[in-house]
Design a protein around this motif. Structure first.
Motif, PDB file in Angstrom:
ATOM      1  N   SER A 151     -20.581 -20.105  16.754  1.00 17.86           N
ATOM      2  CA  SER A 151     -20.381 -20.018  15.313  1.00 17.86           C
ATOM      3  C   SER A 151     -19.414 -18.872  15.023  1.00 17.86           C
ATOM      4  CB  SER A 151     -21.709 -19.739  14.597  1.00 17.86           C
ATOM      5  OG  SER A 151     -21.470 -19.317  13.260  1.00 17.86           O
TER       6      SER A 151
ATOM      7  N   THR B  35     -30.278 -21.445  14.681  1.00 19.79           N
ATOM      8  CA  THR B  35     -28.894 -21.703  14.282  1.00 19.79           C
ATOM      9  C   THR B  35     -28.744 -22.052  12.804  1.00 19.79           C
ATOM     10  OG1 THR B  35     -29.092 -24.014  14.970  1.00 19.79           O
ATOM     11  CG2 THR B  35     -28.240 -22.459  16.602  1.00 19.79           C
TER      12      THR B  35
ATOM     13  N   TRP C  29     -21.169 -24.530  13.770  1.00 18.11           N
ATOM     14  CA  TRP C  29     -21.362 -24.533  15.224  1.00 18.11           C
ATOM     15  C   TRP C  29     -20.431 -25.543  15.880  1.00 18.11           C
ATOM     16  CZ3 TRP C  29     -23.975 -20.660  17.248  1.00 18.11           C
ATOM     17  CH2 TRP C  29     -24.882 -19.982  16.441  1.00 18.11           C
TER      18      TRP C  29
END
Length: 82
Positions: A10, A39, A45
């Protein structure tokens, strides 16, 4: 069935995440939609690295091996091997 160890990144968080799955496309969608607790803080991502294994046990061993190094430098080395 194939098991995949993967590394995603990320840019927003400037962090890598290591995991394993049997469906990499579905798993990245889950990471970017907030379905995964760790996440969920980002939605950008991107898959940076993956490796296929023939068993869950082998995939889990590789995931633990990478995580045990606790090294961003090592992760960036793996990602750079593409």
């Amino acid at each position: 069935m194939s098991f995949i160890v993967y590394i995603i990144f990320s840019g927003k968080l400037d962090r890598y995440y290591i995991g394993y799955t049997t469906d990499i496309g579905k798993r990245i969608i889950e990471h970017n939609s907030g379905a995964s607790a760790f996440t969920s803080k980002a939605t950008d991502w991107v898959l940076k690295w993956k490796k296929h294994f023939t068993s869950r046990e082998l995939a889990m061993q590789e995931e633990r091996r990478i995580k045990a190094k606790k090294s961003r430098k090592y992760i960036e080395y793996l990602v750079g091997q593409r």
